[in-house]
Scaffold this motif. Sequence first.
Motif, short mmCIF file in Angstrom:
data_model
loop_
_atom_site.label_atom_id
_atom_site.label_comp_id
_atom_site.label_asym_id
_atom_site.label_seq_id
_atom_site.Cartn_x
_atom_site.Cartn_y
_atom_site.Cartn_z
N ASN A 183 10.09 -15.43 -17.31
CA ASN A 183 9.70 -14.50 -18.28
C ASN A 183 9.89 -14.50 -19.77
O ASN A 183 9.21 -14.29 -20.38
CB ASN A 183 10.32 -13.09 -17.64
CG ASN A 183 9.65 -12.71 -16.28
OD1 ASN A 183 8.87 -13.11 -15.66
ND2 ASN A 183 10.23 -11.63 -15.62
N VAL B 255 6.79 -14.85 -22.40
CA VAL B 255 6.64 -13.59 -23.13
C VAL B 255 6.62 -14.20 -24.82
O VAL B 255 5.49 -13.98 -25.68
CB VAL B 255 7.38 -12.47 -23.17
CG1 VAL B 255 8.89 -12.91 -23.68
CG2 VAL B 255 6.74 -11.25 -23.81
N ARG C 68 3.22 -16.44 -25.03
CA ARG C 68 2.04 -15.46 -25.51
C ARG C 68 2.10 -14.76 -26.70
O ARG C 68 1.04 -14.86 -27.34
CB ARG C 68 2.20 -14.25 -24.36
CG ARG C 68 1.59 -14.67 -23.05
CD ARG C 68 1.26 -13.46 -22.35
NE ARG C 68 2.49 -12.61 -21.99
CZ ARG C 68 3.00 -12.57 -21.06
NH1 ARG C 68 3.21 -13.56 -20.14
NH2 ARG C 68 4.15 -11.68 -20.97
N ARG D 298 -3.31 0.94 -24.21
CA ARG D 298 -3.11 -0.62 -24.64
C ARG D 298 -4.27 -1.04 -25.78
O ARG D 298 -5.45 -0.57 -25.56
CB ARG D 298 -3.51 -1.36 -23.12
CG ARG D 298 -2.50 -0.86 -22.25
CD ARG D 298 -1.14 -1.54 -22.48
NE ARG D 298 0.07 -0.97 -21.44
CZ ARG D 298 0.88 -0.04 -21.47
NH1 ARG D 298 0.73 0.69 -22.75
NH2 ARG D 298 1.77 0.07 -20.49
N THR E 56 4.74 -6.96 -11.96
CA THR E 56 3.92 -7.39 -13.04
C THR E 56 2.89 -6.70 -13.76
O THR E 56 2.38 -6.86 -14.70
CB THR E 56 3.03 -8.61 -12.53
OG1 THR E 56 2.68 -8.19 -11.15
CG2 THR E 56 4.12 -9.69 -12.12
N ASP F 245 -0.15 -5.59 -13.25
CA ASP F 245 -1.19 -6.13 -13.21
C ASP F 245 -2.05 -5.90 -11.97
O ASP F 245 -3.17 -6.79 -11.94
CB ASP F 245 -1.06 -7.84 -13.55
CG ASP F 245 -0.34 -8.38 -12.23
OD1 ASP F 245 0.01 -7.69 -11.38
OD2 ASP F 245 -0.22 -9.63 -12.43
N ASP G 213 -0.25 -3.84 -17.92
CA ASP G 213 -0.36 -4.40 -19.09
C ASP G 213 -0.84 -5.70 -18.99
O ASP G 213 -1.16 -6.46 -19.86
CB ASP G 213 1.24 -4.62 -19.23
CG ASP G 213 2.13 -3.44 -19.56
OD1 ASP G 213 1.69 -2.92 -20.77
OD2 ASP G 213 2.91 -2.79 -18.84
N ASN G 214 -0.79 -6.45 -17.85
CA ASN G 214 -1.55 -7.74 -17.86
C ASN G 214 -2.57 -7.75 -16.94
O ASN G 214 -2.87 -6.84 -16.04
CB ASN G 214 -0.57 -8.76 -17.31
CG ASN G 214 0.69 -8.68 -17.96
OD1 ASN G 214 0.87 -9.01 -19.12
ND2 ASN G 214 1.88 -8.39 -17.30
N ASP G 215 -3.55 -8.84 -17.43
CA ASP G 215 -4.95 -8.57 -16.79
C ASP G 215 -5.52 -7.23 -16.67
O ASP G 215 -5.93 -6.81 -15.78
CB ASP G 215 -4.71 -9.36 -15.11
CG ASP G 215 -4.54 -10.67 -15.04
OD1 ASP G 215 -4.42 -11.30 -16.01
OD2 ASP G 215 -3.83 -11.13 -14.16
#
Lengths: 257, 272
Positions: free
Chosen positions: A49, A53, A56, B13, B218, B220, B248-250
């Motif tokens: 993780n 991060v 990214r 977001r 996750t 997501d 938050d993701n995808d």
Amino acid sequence: MGPLAGLQTCLAAVLETDRSGQDVEELLPLLWEAGRINGTVGARIYRNNTKAVRIRALESTFPVCLAILGQDCFRALCRDYLDAFPSRHPDLNFYGGAFADSVAGFLAHHAGAAFTGFDYLPDLLRFEYLHHELHFAADDPPFDTNAFARLLRERADQTVLIPSAALRVFRSPWPVLGLWRAHKDGGSLPDTAGTEDRLVLWRSAHAISVERLSEDAFDLMKQLAEGVCLGDLCGHTAAWALQDFLRRGWISGCRLA
Amino acid sequence: MSDTIRGAGLGLRMPHVAEILDHGADVPWFELLADNHLAAGGPISAQTDAVASRWPLTLHCVGMNIGGTDALDFDYLARIRSLAKRVEAAWISDHLCFTSCHGHNFHDLLPLPYTSEALAHVAARVQRIQDFFGQPLVVENISAYLRFRESNRSEAEFLSELVERTGCGLLLDVNNLYVNHVNHGEDIDAYLAALPLAAVREIHLAGYSRQDGYLLDTHDHPVHPPVWSLYARVVEAVPEVPTLIEWDNDLPAFSVLLDQARQADSVRLGGD
């Protein structure tokens, strides 16, 4: 060091290194394992993780260099950086500040055939970082024309012009602007043996612009950024450009030296 | 409880902001991931202000390092305080965890042992943060992938004592509670019995991922059925507490998040 600090130091050591064996061995006796995740797996989740991060964040900061290198190659360069440059601030937007220097060091010492022709890469990374940084720069207060007129009238020679907080100057022996635009927007690549770039990047309203400056105008802007007084700039060969700098919002204010 | 933060809101977001500002959004409130809105100026700052002028907001942080043993970062806290004032945030929340050690930020929510030493340490820091902000902090339970042998109380008991010592509020993340239940076998009934539900200011819902027999928090996926079931139990006990959908993701289309928020409202009102 108390038990809490000791435990955090131990977990931090596990997260900071890929020498997985020894450090995890030190952590395991501190863990209670009754569920589906054992200590080794738990440590691996956190290690992944904390790296993901930051990778990214770098990918988001340097989208053009990411596109040029491809994800695998870019991430290989990231891994060196993650190990050498831990994040020192909660705000990840500025984590990539030293990435260009890290890549320059890597290219100088390790690059083989895979990086032939990528000598411009550190400067392109520096350019991308400046561009990224401008998204977060402060807005300027309105230019105080009365204060400027007063200073010019009374102490012109000691007046210092303050560049916009959302302006950066950048010089490179590579045609970085052409390289950046070609990869970002498509189009033909410039000859990397072409002339050097002297650039000003600035944010006006909510758009970031980049422009090439003549050598004289670049030198003038650089001296302004260094706080040189108007008195010392009046004989500059590009002094004529000051009015243009003001008109374009590149100057945010003035002060006495 | 703030009058303006009611019902099911959404985590704002960045990819959705332009759509929200251009077309509006039938959402009672948004939560800002504060760390994404700390720009000193420019377009992000302007968009944040535009959203704040039209919707009530809360701030959710990930960098206070509430449980860390490094000194509190008052530069960071000052930026959070300034943002909260600018957008008139109803409250500010962060997580029961540590995020940095010896000056290195890990940008992840790392677990604490639930000991008397940790409780005294966290309570003192929460108190200092509250004094600095001039308002109670709201503290969230995390998904943890490690548990410590020296813990001598449960997370819920730890949070209960933290509330008692500091007067802080709680953010109950139902997904985190479920993830910890699956991963560590923690007893949800005991957790809810020990938690001071009257201190819960906000509920979070999110989706998890499954990997090798355990769950990862996750954010997501849509909220999973067992988390909806657990949420129904929680809101039966605290029906007035506002809920937030985190993704938050995808990131999907904004309409998918709206559907999740509507489902949360439906569950809260006794639907399915």
